[in-house]
Design a protein around this motif. Structure first.
Motif, PDB file in Angstrom:
ATOM      1  N   TRP A 203      67.139  62.066  52.746  1.00 48.55           N
ATOM      2  CA  TRP A 203      67.159  63.215  51.829  1.00 48.55           C
ATOM      3  C   TRP A 203      67.087  64.561  52.536  1.00 48.55           C
ATOM      4  CZ3 TRP A 203      62.779  66.054  51.996  1.00 48.55           C
ATOM      5  CH2 TRP A 203      61.518  65.442  51.977  1.00 48.55           C
ATOM      6  N   GLN A 206      70.396  66.171  52.481  1.00 50.27           N
ATOM      7  CA  GLN A 206      70.880  66.681  51.198  1.00 50.27           C
ATOM      8  C   GLN A 206      70.596  68.176  51.080  1.00 50.27           C
ATOM      9  OE1 GLN A 206      69.423  62.492  49.143  1.00 50.27           O
ATOM     10  NE2 GLN A 206      68.710  64.414  48.261  1.00 50.27           N
ATOM     11  N   ILE A 208      69.598  69.419  48.216  1.00 52.75           N
ATOM     12  CA  ILE A 208      68.370  69.361  47.410  1.00 52.75           C
ATOM     13  C   ILE A 208      67.428  68.382  48.097  1.00 52.75           C
ATOM     14  CG2 ILE A 208      67.418  68.821  45.127  1.00 52.75           C
ATOM     15  CD1 ILE A 208      70.281  69.445  44.018  1.00 52.75           C
ATOM     16  N   GLY A 212      66.199  61.151  45.317  1.00 54.76           N
ATOM     17  CA  GLY A 212      66.718  61.053  43.956  1.00 54.76           C
ATOM     18  C   GLY A 212      65.950  60.017  43.150  1.00 54.76           C
ATOM     19  N   ASP A 216      67.910  61.045  37.719  1.00 57.60           N
ATOM     20  CA  ASP A 216      68.843  62.046  38.248  1.00 57.60           C
ATOM     21  C   ASP A 216      70.291  61.591  38.120  1.00 57.60           C
ATOM     22  OD1 ASP A 216      67.038  64.055  39.257  1.00 57.60           O
ATOM     23  OD2 ASP A 216      66.487  62.656  40.854  1.00 57.60           O
ATOM     24  N   GLY A 241      72.383  64.944  45.323  1.00 57.36           N
ATOM     25  CA  GLY A 241      71.665  66.132  45.797  1.00 57.36           C
ATOM     26  C   GLY A 241      72.423  66.910  46.860  1.00 57.36           C
TER      27      GLY A 241
END
Ligand SMILES: NC(=O)c1ccc[n+]([C@@H]2O[C@H](COP(=O)([O-])OP(=O)(O)OC[C@H]3O[C@@H](n4cnc5c(N)ncnc54)[C@H](O)[C@@H]3O)[C@@H](O)[C@H]2O)c1
Length: 247
Positions: A203, A206, A208, A212, A216, A241
């Motif tokens: 992540w 990503q 974001i 996730g 989402d 994301g």
């Protein structure tokens, strides 16, 4: 706050692999929007139906078995003609190409890809009668990532995108669309064995920067299965994301 507009009122939606994870979240989200949900899995997904309440139906459906598709298409008639099919069930063991054997390859193909075809075979006729329908195949953003040991899985997840592109051509004249949704790493039982460090390393790539959640992923499916997406077909929508950027 999520909108609770009943965008799916009057629709019957079948979700595979709906006992847990992303499939359960999709089933619950479709029901919240007013759809009558047929939740299916290897065994009847009781927990999902309990979460939704009395409007939901639970059926056993092993997506690799044509007989199960036939049987659910017959039992489902009591609920109503199925308008929406979300093929979410998947098989994804990690096997390097040196370890991968033909039975594992075939089971991956049967679960992830045969199911897409079989769902069309059994639910397309009803959608054609109603001049309205939605197929969504759950693919994966892994099709664009350098993750070892997943050649069989990636082959099927690219296959889903290809199948939806082809199916879109054959069904468009009857108001039916076919699209793929590509989640990124999502917090489910399937990904629970990964260490926090492994998940973080994903992540952090990503835009974001968080893991996730199943909820989402549902927005893209709600949109694609609504009237709002009537002119969108043969597409692949990434929900990760902002990790994978080449479309
Ligand atoms: N979790 C992630 O990080 C992630 C990322 C990208 C894509 N996806 C995709 O999202 C989908 C759901 O993933 P998840 O993480 O919720 O998985 P999960 O393992 O938590 O749930 C999958 C469900 O599918 C069911 N299933 C497996 N084989 C089946 C069969 N033959 N017939 C019927 N049901 C069967 C399982 O019983 C289970 O309930 C899959 O298509 C997966 O490839 C997941």
């Amino acid at each position: 706050m999520k909108t609770l507009t009943k965008t799916h009122e009057g629709r019957v939606a079948l979700v595979t692999g709906a006992a847990q994870g992303i499939g359960q979240a999709i089933a619950v989200a479709l029901a919240e929007r007013g759809a009558q949900v047929i939740a299916t899995d290897l065994t009847r997904p009781h927990e999902t139906v309990e979460k939704i309440g009395p409007t939901a139906h639970a059926f056993q459906l092993d997506v690799t078995q044509e007989e199960d598709w036939r049987s659910v298409s017959i039992k489902g008639r009591d609920v109503g003609e199925v308008d929406i099919v979300v093929n979410n069930a998947a098989y994804f063991p990690n096997r390097s190409i040196d370890e991968l054997d033909l039975p594992t390859w075939r089971k991956t193909m049967a679960t992830n890809l045969d199911a897409q075809f079989l769902s069309a075979k059994y639910f397309l006729p009803g959608m054609r009668r109603n001049k309205w329908g939605r197929f969504v195949g759950i693919s994966s953003n892994m099709v664009g990532l350098a993750i070892p040991g997943m050649s069989h899985y990636i082959a099927t997840k690219m296959g889903i995108i290809g199948f939806m592109r082809g199916l879109a051509n054959d069904v468009a004249s009857d108001g039916i669309t076919a699209n793929a949704v590509l989640p990124g790493l999502t917090n489910t039982l399937a990904t629970a064995p990964q260490s926090e460090e492994q998940k973080r390393s994903t992540w952090e790539q990503q835009a974001i920067k968080r893991l996730g959640e199943p909820a989402d992923v549902t927005g893209a499916i709600l949109f694609l299965t609504s009237d709002d997406a009537a002119f969108i077909t043969g597409q692949a929508i990434v929900v990760d994301g902002g990790q994978y950027r080449i479309g």
